[in-house]
Scaffold this motif. Structure first.
Motif, PDB file in Angstrom:
ATOM      1  N   ARG A 179       9.958   8.964   7.689  1.00 54.39           N
ATOM      2  CA  ARG A 179       9.354   8.305   6.541  1.00 54.39           C
ATOM      3  C   ARG A 179       8.739   7.005   7.054  1.00 54.39           C
ATOM      4  O   ARG A 179       9.195   6.457   8.062  1.00 54.39           O
ATOM      5  N   ALA A 180       7.728   6.492   6.356  1.00 57.02           N
ATOM      6  CA  ALA A 180       7.086   5.274   6.860  1.00 57.02           C
ATOM      7  C   ALA A 180       6.416   4.511   5.727  1.00 57.02           C
ATOM      8  O   ALA A 180       5.926   5.101   4.757  1.00 57.02           O
ATOM      9  N   MET A 181       6.400   3.175   5.876  1.00 52.54           N
ATOM     10  CA  MET A 181       5.678   2.295   4.962  1.00 52.54           C
ATOM     11  C   MET A 181       4.847   1.329   5.796  1.00 52.54           C
ATOM     12  O   MET A 181       5.294   0.876   6.857  1.00 52.54           O
ATOM     13  N   GLY A 182       3.658   1.013   5.327  1.00 53.07           N
ATOM     14  CA  GLY A 182       2.798   0.115   6.074  1.00 53.07           C
ATOM     15  C   GLY A 182       2.046  -0.842   5.179  1.00 53.07           C
ATOM     16  O   GLY A 182       1.557  -0.454   4.113  1.00 53.07           O
ATOM     17  N   ILE A 183       1.981  -2.094   5.614  1.00 53.08           N
ATOM     18  CA  ILE A 183       1.257  -3.155   4.916  1.00 53.08           C
ATOM     19  C   ILE A 183      -0.129  -3.306   5.528  1.00 53.08           C
ATOM     20  O   ILE A 183      -0.258  -3.510   6.740  1.00 53.08           O
ATOM     21  N   SER A 184      -1.179  -3.213   4.731  1.00 52.76           N
ATOM     22  CA  SER A 184      -2.548  -3.491   5.165  1.00 52.76           C
ATOM     23  C   SER A 184      -2.867  -2.753   6.467  1.00 52.76           C
ATOM     24  O   SER A 184      -2.949  -1.525   6.474  1.00 52.76           O
ATOM     25  N   ALA A 185      -3.038  -3.450   7.593  1.00 51.54           N
ATOM     26  CA  ALA A 185      -3.351  -2.774   8.853  1.00 51.54           C
ATOM     27  C   ALA A 185      -2.261  -1.783   9.232  1.00 51.54           C
ATOM     28  O   ALA A 185      -2.536  -0.761   9.864  1.00 51.54           O
ATOM     29  N   GLY A 186      -1.013  -2.065   8.839  1.00 49.85           N
ATOM     30  CA  GLY A 186       0.065  -1.114   9.079  1.00 49.85           C
ATOM     31  C   GLY A 186      -0.132   0.171   8.302  1.00 49.85           C
ATOM     32  O   GLY A 186       0.123   1.273   8.800  1.00 49.85           O
ATOM     33  N   ALA A 195       2.466  16.786  10.315  1.00 48.42           N
ATOM     34  CA  ALA A 195       3.853  17.235  10.198  1.00 48.42           C
ATOM     35  C   ALA A 195       4.856  16.174  10.618  1.00 48.42           C
ATOM     36  O   ALA A 195       6.053  16.315  10.370  1.00 48.42           O
ATOM     37  N   ARG A 196       4.391  15.107  11.238  1.00 51.46           N
ATOM     38  CA  ARG A 196       5.287  14.058  11.729  1.00 51.46           C
ATOM     39  C   ARG A 196       5.859  13.221  10.582  1.00 51.46           C
ATOM     40  O   ARG A 196       6.922  12.602  10.722  1.00 51.46           O
ATOM     41  N   PHE A 197       5.179  13.202   9.431  1.00 51.00           N
ATOM     42  CA  PHE A 197       5.537  12.272   8.369  1.00 51.00           C
ATOM     43  C   PHE A 197       6.002  13.014   7.115  1.00 51.00           C
ATOM     44  O   PHE A 197       5.290  13.850   6.570  1.00 51.00           O
ATOM     45  N   GLN A 198       7.201  12.663   6.677  1.00 52.87           N
ATOM     46  CA  GLN A 198       7.773  13.260   5.476  1.00 52.87           C
ATOM     47  C   GLN A 198       7.262  12.578   4.221  1.00 52.87           C
ATOM     48  O   GLN A 198       6.934  13.229   3.234  1.00 52.87           O
ATOM     49  N   SER A 199       7.220  11.257   4.230  1.00 46.03           N
ATOM     50  CA  SER A 199       6.701  10.507   3.080  1.00 46.03           C
ATOM     51  C   SER A 199       6.133   9.188   3.577  1.00 46.03           C
ATOM     52  O   SER A 199       6.546   8.654   4.604  1.00 46.03           O
ATOM     53  N   LEU A 200       5.153   8.676   2.819  1.00 40.80           N
ATOM     54  CA  LEU A 200       4.449   7.453   3.168  1.00 40.80           C
ATOM     55  C   LEU A 200       4.342   6.538   1.963  1.00 40.80           C
ATOM     56  O   LEU A 200       4.195   7.002   0.832  1.00 40.80           O
ATOM     57  N   VAL A 201       4.377   5.240   2.223  1.00 41.85           N
ATOM     58  CA  VAL A 201       4.008   4.235   1.230  1.00 41.85           C
ATOM     59  C   VAL A 201       2.946   3.362   1.887  1.00 41.85           C
ATOM     60  O   VAL A 201       3.217   2.685   2.886  1.00 41.85           O
ATOM     61  N   LEU A 202       1.730   3.399   1.350  1.00 42.49           N
ATOM     62  CA  LEU A 202       0.586   2.678   1.907  1.00 42.49           C
ATOM     63  C   LEU A 202       0.279   1.499   0.988  1.00 42.49           C
ATOM     64  O   LEU A 202      -0.105   1.686  -0.169  1.00 42.49           O
ATOM     65  N   ILE A 203       0.418   0.282   1.507  1.00 42.50           N
ATOM     66  CA  ILE A 203       0.326  -0.942   0.703  1.00 42.50           C
ATOM     67  C   ILE A 203      -0.893  -1.746   1.129  1.00 42.50           C
ATOM     68  O   ILE A 203      -0.993  -2.195   2.279  1.00 42.50           O
ATOM     69  N   LEU A 251       2.640   7.469  -1.540  1.00 40.69           N
ATOM     70  CA  LEU A 251       2.501   6.498  -2.623  1.00 40.69           C
ATOM     71  C   LEU A 251       1.506   5.435  -2.181  1.00 40.69           C
ATOM     72  O   LEU A 251       1.696   4.781  -1.156  1.00 40.69           O
ATOM     73  N   VAL A 252       0.431   5.278  -2.938  1.00 39.38           N
ATOM     74  CA  VAL A 252      -0.594   4.273  -2.661  1.00 39.38           C
ATOM     75  C   VAL A 252      -0.328   3.070  -3.563  1.00 39.38           C
ATOM     76  O   VAL A 252      -0.250   3.209  -4.792  1.00 39.38           O
ATOM     77  N   VAL A 253      -0.165   1.891  -2.957  1.00 41.44           N
ATOM     78  CA  VAL A 253       0.135   0.665  -3.701  1.00 41.44           C
ATOM     79  C   VAL A 253      -0.989  -0.340  -3.473  1.00 41.44           C
ATOM     80  O   VAL A 253      -1.335  -0.635  -2.320  1.00 41.44           O
ATOM     81  N   MET A 254      -1.548  -0.861  -4.560  1.00 43.74           N
ATOM     82  CA  MET A 254      -2.604  -1.871  -4.423  1.00 43.74           C
ATOM     83  C   MET A 254      -2.548  -2.827  -5.602  1.00 43.74           C
ATOM     84  O   MET A 254      -2.239  -2.436  -6.732  1.00 43.74           O
ATOM     85  N   GLY A 255      -2.829  -4.091  -5.336  1.00 46.50           N
ATOM     86  CA  GLY A 255      -2.932  -5.077  -6.402  1.00 46.50           C
ATOM     87  C   GLY A 255      -4.284  -5.009  -7.062  1.00 46.50           C
ATOM     88  O   GLY A 255      -5.298  -4.758  -6.403  1.00 46.50           O
ATOM     89  N   ASP A 256      -4.311  -5.240  -8.359  1.00 45.55           N
ATOM     90  CA  ASP A 256      -5.604  -5.169  -9.054  1.00 45.55           C
ATOM     91  C   ASP A 256      -6.453  -6.421  -8.839  1.00 45.55           C
ATOM     92  O   ASP A 256      -7.572  -6.507  -9.344  1.00 45.55           O
ATOM     93  N   ARG A 257      -5.927  -7.379  -8.061  1.00 43.30           N
ATOM     94  CA  ARG A 257      -6.690  -8.577  -7.692  1.00 43.30           C
ATOM     95  C   ARG A 257      -6.833  -8.680  -6.175  1.00 43.30           C
ATOM     96  O   ARG A 257      -6.979  -9.763  -5.629  1.00 43.30           O
ATOM     97  N   ASP A 258      -6.807  -7.559  -5.494  1.00 46.76           N
ATOM     98  CA  ASP A 258      -6.934  -7.537  -4.039  1.00 46.76           C
ATOM     99  C   ASP A 258      -8.291  -8.101  -3.629  1.00 46.76           C
ATOM    100  O   ASP A 258      -9.336  -7.583  -4.043  1.00 46.76           O
ATOM    101  N   ARG A 287      12.819  -0.717  -5.687  1.00 49.01           N
ATOM    102  CA  ARG A 287      13.311   0.385  -6.519  1.00 49.01           C
ATOM    103  C   ARG A 287      12.350   1.569  -6.478  1.00 49.01           C
ATOM    104  O   ARG A 287      12.768   2.719  -6.272  1.00 49.01           O
ATOM    105  N   ILE A 288      11.073   1.307  -6.662  1.00 44.77           N
ATOM    106  CA  ILE A 288      10.084   2.379  -6.685  1.00 44.77           C
ATOM    107  C   ILE A 288       9.944   3.026  -5.309  1.00 44.77           C
ATOM    108  O   ILE A 288       9.894   4.251  -5.177  1.00 44.77           O
ATOM    109  N   ALA A 289       9.885   2.196  -4.262  1.00 49.34           N
ATOM    110  CA  ALA A 289       9.712   2.736  -2.914  1.00 49.34           C
ATOM    111  C   ALA A 289      10.908   3.581  -2.505  1.00 49.34           C
ATOM    112  O   ALA A 289      10.743   4.680  -1.945  1.00 49.34           O
TER     113      ALA A 289
END
Length: 271
Positions: A109-116, A129-137, A209-216, A257-259
């Motif tokens: 599983r993996a989570m990444g901020i911006s460039a991450g 196939a390497r990734f089970q779940s992702l959170v892209l922030i 899961l795609v996460v973005m601020g509405d004021r990015d 909680r959500i992640a």
């Protein structure tokens, strides 16, 4: 450039918990530094450009209660070297995949901020196939004009307080900071790294899961909506009033909680 904007881009300079375990690995001709915390199934955490693994420090207690955290410093960041002096999300993804091979981790599983997050997009389309779940922030498919304008203003537009925080992640001092600033400035002319299309994103099989601020300030919300539409089975969380990396401060408990709920949901079988 607004102070808050740069803080969100490069991450907060945080102090590592005393129980952090530090490691290095030889990867693609460089030395990659990474931290591990906790036990259990692996969860990779990637920081944003200019930051380091410490940017995740506030989240370590909650996340390490459920997973073994693997938190690399991207090439040229923190304690990781970068003899080439060059940085791309594509190369960063290659570093990550080689590190996972070295650790004998077939699926994570993996989570990444911006460039991450952009690094994870390259990695998950190269080896789905390497990734089970992702959170892209705060990630993107491409650099729009508004992002390139910010990149063009660096380093002259960086205020002294942000420079102090930026230095906190640079273990090799001013020379490291200057190199990263030059690389970030150079992104304004990069057109062959972040070029994701809907068909390419459609090859991602991880629950995403795609996460973005509405004021990015960097990336309009439409980019996040396009990612959501292109990645099969994905979900989109637009954080009201959220900036470029809308997971710090008051929203942190909700993000955790959500992640955690997203990461815990069983992934579909790989083809």
């Amino acid at each position: 450039m607004p102070r808050l904007l740069l803080i969100l881009l490069w991450g907060l300079a945080l102090v590592l918990p005393a129980h952090a375990a530090d490691h290095t690995a030889k990867v693609n001709g460089l030395t990659l530094h990474y931290q591990t915390h906790g036990t259990g199934e692996p969860l990779v955490l990637l920081h944003g450009f200019g930051g380091c693994g410490n940017d995740w420090a506030d989240f370590v207690p909650a996340l390490s209660a459920h997973y073994q955290l693997i938190i690399p410093d991207l090439r040229g960041h923190g304690g990781s070297s970068n003899p080439s002096g060059k940085f791309s999300m594509r190369d960063s993804a290659s570093d990550l995949l080689v590190l996972l091979d070295a650790l004998k981790l077939k699926r994570v599983r993996a989570m990444g901020i911006s460039a991450g997050g952009m690094t994870l997009m390259h990695a998950a389309t190269r080896e789905p196939a390497r990734f089970q779940s992702l959170v892209l922030i705060g990630a993107t498919t491409h650099f729009p004009a508004q992002a390139r304008a910010i990149m063009a203003s660096v380093p002259e537009g960086v205020p002294p307080p942000v420079m102090d925080q930026f230095h906190a992640c640079a273990m090799r001092g001013r020379a490291q900071v200057d190199a990263l600033m030059q690389q970030f400035h150079g992104f304004k002319d990069s057109y062959d790294d972040m070029t994701f299309t809907a068909p390419t994103l459609g090859t991602i099989i991880a629950r995403t899961l795609v996460v973005m601020g509405d004021r990015d300030e960097f990336f309009p919300v439409q980019i996040a909506a396009d990612m959501y539409a292109a990645i099969p089975g994905s979900a989109l969380w637009v954080v009201p009033g959220g900036d470029h990396v809308p997971i710090y401060g008051p929203v942190q408990p909700e993000f955790e909680r959500i992640a955690l709920a997203w990461l815990a949901t069983p992934a579909p079988r790989t083809p």
